[in-house]
Design a protein around this motif. Sequence first.
Motif, PDB file in Angstrom:
ATOM      1  N   ASP A  92       0.340  -6.099  -5.294  1.00 44.04           N
ATOM      2  CA  ASP A  92      -0.893  -6.103  -4.477  1.00 44.04           C
ATOM      3  C   ASP A  92      -1.919  -7.099  -4.996  1.00 44.04           C
ATOM      4  N   SER A  93      -1.922  -7.299  -6.320  1.00 40.03           N
ATOM      5  CA  SER A  93      -2.987  -8.124  -6.904  1.00 40.03           C
ATOM      6  C   SER A  93      -2.732  -9.626  -6.729  1.00 40.03           C
ATOM      7  N   GLN A  94      -1.584 -10.000  -6.201  1.00 40.09           N
ATOM      8  CA  GLN A  94      -1.266 -11.431  -6.141  1.00 40.09           C
ATOM      9  C   GLN A  94      -2.093 -12.176  -5.105  1.00 40.09           C
ATOM     10  N   ARG A  95      -2.277 -11.552  -3.938  1.00 36.10           N
ATOM     11  CA  ARG A  95      -3.066 -12.206  -2.888  1.00 36.10           C
ATOM     12  C   ARG A  95      -3.907 -11.114  -2.204  1.00 36.10           C
ATOM     13  N   PRO A  96      -5.211 -11.153  -2.382  1.00 33.31           N
ATOM     14  CA  PRO A  96      -6.045 -10.015  -1.959  1.00 33.31           C
ATOM     15  C   PRO A  96      -6.399  -9.936  -0.475  1.00 33.31           C
ATOM     16  N   TRP A 103      -0.270  -2.815   2.454  1.00 32.70           N
ATOM     17  CA  TRP A 103       0.238  -1.902   3.491  1.00 32.70           C
ATOM     18  C   TRP A 103       1.738  -1.645   3.273  1.00 32.70           C
ATOM     19  N   ALA A 104       2.480  -2.700   2.973  1.00 36.97           N
ATOM     20  CA  ALA A 104       3.935  -2.568   2.814  1.00 36.97           C
ATOM     21  C   ALA A 104       4.289  -1.812   1.534  1.00 36.97           C
ATOM     22  N   THR A 105       3.615  -2.136   0.425  1.00 33.54           N
ATOM     23  CA  THR A 105       3.947  -1.453  -0.833  1.00 33.54           C
ATOM     24  C   THR A 105       3.558   0.029  -0.753  1.00 33.54           C
ATOM     25  N   THR A 279      -1.431  -5.622  10.200  1.00 34.03           N
ATOM     26  CA  THR A 279      -2.530  -6.506   9.774  1.00 34.03           C
ATOM     27  C   THR A 279      -3.888  -5.838  10.002  1.00 34.03           C
ATOM     28  N   ILE A 280      -3.875  -4.672  10.646  1.00 38.00           N
ATOM     29  CA  ILE A 280      -5.144  -4.014  10.994  1.00 38.00           C
ATOM     30  C   ILE A 280      -5.547  -3.052   9.878  1.00 38.00           C
ATOM     31  N   ASP A 281      -6.792  -3.165   9.449  1.00 42.71           N
ATOM     32  CA  ASP A 281      -7.299  -2.343   8.347  1.00 42.71           C
ATOM     33  C   ASP A 281      -8.604  -1.696   8.791  1.00 42.71           C
ATOM     34  N   ILE A 282      -8.477  -0.477   9.340  1.00 45.94           N
ATOM     35  CA  ILE A 282      -9.697   0.161   9.854  1.00 45.94           C
ATOM     36  C   ILE A 282     -10.489   0.847   8.734  1.00 45.94           C
ATOM     37  N   SER A 283     -10.008   0.738   7.495  1.00 43.23           N
ATOM     38  CA  SER A 283     -10.776   1.336   6.387  1.00 43.23           C
ATOM     39  C   SER A 283     -12.006   0.486   6.063  1.00 43.23           C
TER      40      SER A 283
END
Length: 353
Positions: A92-96, A103-105, A279-283
Amino acid sequence: MNSAFRTVWWEAGQVCLIDQRLLPDEAIVVRCTTVEEVAHAIRTMQIRGAPAIGCAAAYGMALAAHRAAREATDGDQQRMYDHLTAAKMILDSQRPTAVNLSWATKRVLEAARRLINPSPEAIAHTVLEEAHAILAEDLAMCHAIGRHGVTLIPPRGHVLTHCNAGGLATAGYGTALAPIRKAHEQGRPIHVYVDETRPFLQGARLTAWELQQERIPLTLITDNMAGYFMKRGEIDCVIVGADRIVANGDVANKIGTYSLAVLAHAHGIPFYVAAPSSTIDISLPNGDAIPIEERSPDEVTTCFGRRIAPEGVTAAHPAFDVTPSRLVTALITERGVIYPPFGDQLRQLVVGS
Ligand code: MRU
């Protein structure tokens, strides 16, 4: 290399990917055997594009799970989950900015956690199956985006796109390029203006290559030519991909996307964003909350390893920008085309999935 390429795949216990830094000249396959190698491939952009790095990261989790299973004994579930959690943090930390990655991990980790009293092998098997599912679903979502998006292509078919949101950026077929491909498959007129996309040149190297493989007519332009062609009436619509779409419909995408949206607005040209629900992040409430990746200034001061600016010059390199939702004419998703106001529809799309 022909158009039937694969971006990322699992083969003989390895994560395989095409090194996108070398395209279009060479199509070299990179074979990763550890989660660290997958993380490195993502960080250095051997693989790039939001959905594609999500798929690679899911397979990276599978590598971590298989390794942990080899070292584990039955009853070692917690150790397996600890290993997977650590792998998730590395990936996750590779590209923020691209939310597809975390989402995938998260999705593969949750699939493993749903198992009841599993053996280490069962955990590893489930993680790999989930990674395969993510890849297959991404490809299906791209085709659905194409089917919905093709209805928006104007009769003359002059489309401008930025960066690479094609097959290489996804499991295949692409997001922004999907409606374009569909139009071409249907025999409709299409001509793509491709921004070269400084500094990594995804447009010139990758999008131009993909379109050429498909024999889709294109004109490569430098990023600063977009306004010129819009003013001359050459562009009918803009279609770009996205790295993160937040609750109010603000869109993070490759640096330069915001400038294009402003230009499109000034010229009364529709500006479409094509993206799957991953790709959608409603958080996040709005674009101000999106973390923007800062990459090395060396990528700006050099080109293909050659310095193009004087020694000692400082450069900035935000890799993404945020386009406010008011500049977005519509979002093209796998479930259909969404027009403003986006908020409730985005929530429904994610919750209903
Ligand atoms: O830095 P990159 O090449 O990973 O950026 C890619 C983009 O900005 C794409 O437009 C986006 O990921 C959508 S890809 C379907």
